[in-house]
Design a protein around this motif. Structure first.
Motif, PDB file in Angstrom:
ATOM      1  N   LEU A 146       7.315   6.704  10.355  1.00  0.00           N
ATOM      2  CA  LEU A 146       6.800   7.134   9.055  1.00  0.00           C
ATOM      3  C   LEU A 146       7.516   8.403   8.597  1.00  0.00           C
ATOM      4  O   LEU A 146       7.932   9.223   9.421  1.00  0.00           O
ATOM      5  CB  LEU A 146       5.298   7.416   9.149  1.00  0.00           C
ATOM      6  CG  LEU A 146       4.456   6.212   9.550  1.00  0.00           C
ATOM      7  CD1 LEU A 146       3.940   6.384  10.961  1.00  0.00           C
ATOM      8  CD2 LEU A 146       3.318   6.012   8.596  1.00  0.00           C
ATOM      9  N   ASP A 147       7.596   8.552   7.277  1.00  0.00           N
ATOM     10  CA  ASP A 147       8.160   9.778   6.728  1.00  0.00           C
ATOM     11  C   ASP A 147       7.061  10.833   6.612  1.00  0.00           C
ATOM     12  O   ASP A 147       5.925  10.607   7.044  1.00  0.00           O
ATOM     13  CB  ASP A 147       8.861   9.509   5.391  1.00  0.00           C
ATOM     14  CG  ASP A 147       7.927   9.053   4.278  1.00  0.00           C
ATOM     15  OD1 ASP A 147       6.686   9.192   4.397  1.00  0.00           O
ATOM     16  OD2 ASP A 147       8.443   8.544   3.262  1.00  0.00           O
ATOM     17  N   ASP A 149      -5.063  -0.010   7.850  1.00  0.00           N
ATOM     18  CA  ASP A 149      -3.751  -0.228   7.226  1.00  0.00           C
ATOM     19  C   ASP A 149      -2.712  -0.590   8.296  1.00  0.00           C
ATOM     20  O   ASP A 149      -1.892  -1.490   8.099  1.00  0.00           O
ATOM     21  CB  ASP A 149      -3.279   1.030   6.489  1.00  0.00           C
ATOM     22  CG  ASP A 149      -4.047   1.312   5.220  1.00  0.00           C
ATOM     23  OD1 ASP A 149      -4.798   0.429   4.745  1.00  0.00           O
ATOM     24  OD2 ASP A 149      -3.901   2.437   4.685  1.00  0.00           O
ATOM     25  N   THR A 188       8.805   3.677   7.233  1.00  0.00           N
ATOM     26  CA  THR A 188      10.228   3.519   6.920  1.00  0.00           C
ATOM     27  C   THR A 188      10.842   2.352   7.676  1.00  0.00           C
ATOM     28  O   THR A 188      11.754   1.700   7.175  1.00  0.00           O
ATOM     29  CB  THR A 188      11.010   4.815   7.240  1.00  0.00           C
ATOM     30  OG1 THR A 188      10.816   5.146   8.620  1.00  0.00           O
ATOM     31  CG2 THR A 188      10.539   5.961   6.353  1.00  0.00           C
ATOM     32  N   ARG A 208      -2.963   4.986   5.495  1.00  0.00           N
ATOM     33  CA  ARG A 208      -4.099   5.897   5.306  1.00  0.00           C
ATOM     34  C   ARG A 208      -5.186   5.731   6.361  1.00  0.00           C
ATOM     35  O   ARG A 208      -6.091   6.547   6.453  1.00  0.00           O
ATOM     36  CB  ARG A 208      -4.702   5.667   3.922  1.00  0.00           C
ATOM     37  CG  ARG A 208      -3.798   6.089   2.783  1.00  0.00           C
ATOM     38  CD  ARG A 208      -4.453   5.854   1.423  1.00  0.00           C
ATOM     39  NE  ARG A 208      -3.708   6.472   0.344  1.00  0.00           N
ATOM     40  CZ  ARG A 208      -2.695   5.899  -0.292  1.00  0.00           C
ATOM     41  NH1 ARG A 208      -2.293   4.703   0.055  1.00  0.00           N
ATOM     42  NH2 ARG A 208      -2.069   6.533  -1.263  1.00  0.00           N
ATOM     43  N   ASN A 213       0.804  -1.229   0.000  1.00  0.00           N
ATOM     44  CA  ASN A 213       0.000   0.000   0.000  1.00  0.00           C
ATOM     45  C   ASN A 213       0.835   1.276   0.000  1.00  0.00           C
ATOM     46  O   ASN A 213       0.310   2.353  -0.220  1.00  0.00           O
ATOM     47  CB  ASN A 213      -0.952   0.026   1.198  1.00  0.00           C
ATOM     48  CG  ASN A 213      -2.003  -1.037   1.119  1.00  0.00           C
ATOM     49  OD1 ASN A 213      -2.273  -1.589   0.055  1.00  0.00           O
ATOM     50  ND2 ASN A 213      -2.608  -1.348   2.240  1.00  0.00           N
ATOM     51  N   ARG A 214       2.103   1.167   0.303  1.00  0.00           N
ATOM     52  CA  ARG A 214       3.054   2.280   0.362  1.00  0.00           C
ATOM     53  C   ARG A 214       2.794   3.279   1.476  1.00  0.00           C
ATOM     54  O   ARG A 214       3.704   3.647   2.193  1.00  0.00           O
ATOM     55  CB  ARG A 214       3.154   3.019  -0.970  1.00  0.00           C
ATOM     56  CG  ARG A 214       3.738   2.188  -2.073  1.00  0.00           C
ATOM     57  CD  ARG A 214       4.313   3.017  -3.197  1.00  0.00           C
ATOM     58  NE  ARG A 214       5.338   3.963  -2.818  1.00  0.00           N
ATOM     59  CZ  ARG A 214       6.647   3.682  -2.729  1.00  0.00           C
ATOM     60  NH1 ARG A 214       7.055   2.458  -2.933  1.00  0.00           N
ATOM     61  NH2 ARG A 214       7.511   4.615  -2.425  1.00  0.00           N
ATOM     62  N   ARG A 215       1.549   3.753   1.629  1.00  0.00           N
ATOM     63  CA  ARG A 215       1.223   4.754   2.643  1.00  0.00           C
ATOM     64  C   ARG A 215       0.240   4.197   3.660  1.00  0.00           C
ATOM     65  O   ARG A 215      -0.599   3.368   3.333  1.00  0.00           O
ATOM     66  CB  ARG A 215       0.575   5.973   1.994  1.00  0.00           C
ATOM     67  CG  ARG A 215       1.537   6.834   1.262  1.00  0.00           C
ATOM     68  CD  ARG A 215       0.899   8.146   0.893  1.00  0.00           C
ATOM     69  NE  ARG A 215       1.893   8.958   0.214  1.00  0.00           N
ATOM     70  CZ  ARG A 215       1.620   9.787  -0.756  1.00  0.00           C
ATOM     71  NH1 ARG A 215       0.389   9.938  -1.165  1.00  0.00           N
ATOM     72  NH2 ARG A 215       2.579  10.478  -1.313  1.00  0.00           N
ATOM     73  N   LYS A 245       5.298  11.685   4.207  1.00  0.00           N
ATOM     74  CA  LYS A 245       4.187  11.272   3.340  1.00  0.00           C
ATOM     75  C   LYS A 245       3.413  10.091   3.930  1.00  0.00           C
ATOM     76  O   LYS A 245       2.672   9.426   3.233  1.00  0.00           O
ATOM     77  CB  LYS A 245       4.707  10.905   1.953  1.00  0.00           C
ATOM     78  CG  LYS A 245       5.312  12.080   1.212  1.00  0.00           C
ATOM     79  CD  LYS A 245       5.793  11.645  -0.153  1.00  0.00           C
ATOM     80  CE  LYS A 245       6.385  12.820  -0.907  1.00  0.00           C
ATOM     81  NZ  LYS A 245       6.858  12.419  -2.229  1.00  0.00           N
ATOM     82  N   ASN A 246       3.622   9.805   5.203  1.00  0.00           N
ATOM     83  CA  ASN A 246       2.998   8.679   5.911  1.00  0.00           C
ATOM     84  C   ASN A 246       3.367   7.322   5.312  1.00  0.00           C
ATOM     85  O   ASN A 246       2.587   6.377   5.361  1.00  0.00           O
ATOM     86  CB  ASN A 246       1.476   8.821   5.992  1.00  0.00           C
ATOM     87  CG  ASN A 246       1.056   9.694   7.151  1.00  0.00           C
ATOM     88  OD1 ASN A 246       1.894  10.222   7.872  1.00  0.00           O
ATOM     89  ND2 ASN A 246      -0.227   9.844   7.330  1.00  0.00           N
ATOM     90  N   GLN A 247       4.563   7.237   4.780  1.00  0.00           N
ATOM     91  CA  GLN A 247       5.078   5.962   4.301  1.00  0.00           C
ATOM     92  C   GLN A 247       5.915   5.336   5.416  1.00  0.00           C
ATOM     93  O   GLN A 247       6.813   5.998   5.961  1.00  0.00           O
ATOM     94  CB  GLN A 247       5.955   6.154   3.062  1.00  0.00           C
ATOM     95  CG  GLN A 247       5.214   6.744   1.884  1.00  0.00           C
ATOM     96  CD  GLN A 247       6.123   6.969   0.698  1.00  0.00           C
ATOM     97  OE1 GLN A 247       5.962   6.322  -0.319  1.00  0.00           O
ATOM     98  NE2 GLN A 247       7.080   7.880   0.828  1.00  0.00           N
TER      99      GLN A 247
END
Length: 151
Positions: free
Chosen positions: A54-55, A32, A61, A28, A24-26, A57-59
């Motif tokens: 998280l970075d 998730d 890490t 949300r 999903n990458r992020r 962008k809410n990804q």
């Protein structure tokens, strides 16, 4: 006169132990978070206090275990939880721990720890976005329940 004192020269770094694929990458939603934490933890028989960094962008890490407790107790200190966030240059974190009993209802201690983490995060500039409590096939988002407000 006291003898000279030797001072160690050190460096601090994170060490990658493994990795996992997150499609999903992020992040949300709390759902998730639940899916990712559930995959990371699998079936555990005691309380693990886990931190996802998280970075901006809410990804995610990285994910790390801040503390491993007993069947029904985990002593969590903000210093240990936020250490990974600082070393990762994280914009924010999401915390998680399972209740081996299967009931994800947060205890008063869970609520108190979460509020301490939010307050400590504000001081150092790391947002604590949520604290997910895992149960048997379910979860509770402490943010959704309103347990993260600092008085």
């Amino acid at each position: 006169m006291l003898p000279s004192k030797r001072v160690n020269i050190v460096s601090v770094k994170l060490v990658k132990e493994a990795s996992m694929l997150y499609k999903n990458r992020r992040i949300r939603s709390p759902q998730d978070c639940y899916e990712l934490f559930k995959e990371f933890l699998g079936e555990v028989d005691r309380e693990y206090f886990v931190v996802m960094c998280l970075d901006a962008k809410n990804q995610p890490t990285n994910i790390s275990i801040a503390h491993i407790g007993s069947l029904n107790l985990s002593i969590v200190h903000p210093r240990e939880v936020l250490k990974t966030a600082i070393l990762s240059n994280a914009a924010s974190i999401i915390c998680c721990h399972p209740h081996p009993s299967g009931d994800p209802t947060p205890s008063q201690e869970d609520i108190d720890v979460t509020k301490r983490l939010v307050a400590a995060g504000e001081i150092i500039g790391v947002d604590v976005l949520d604290h997910i409590v895992l149960g048997d096939g379910c979860y509770i988002s402490m943010k959704e329940r309103g347990y993260m407000e600092i008085e």
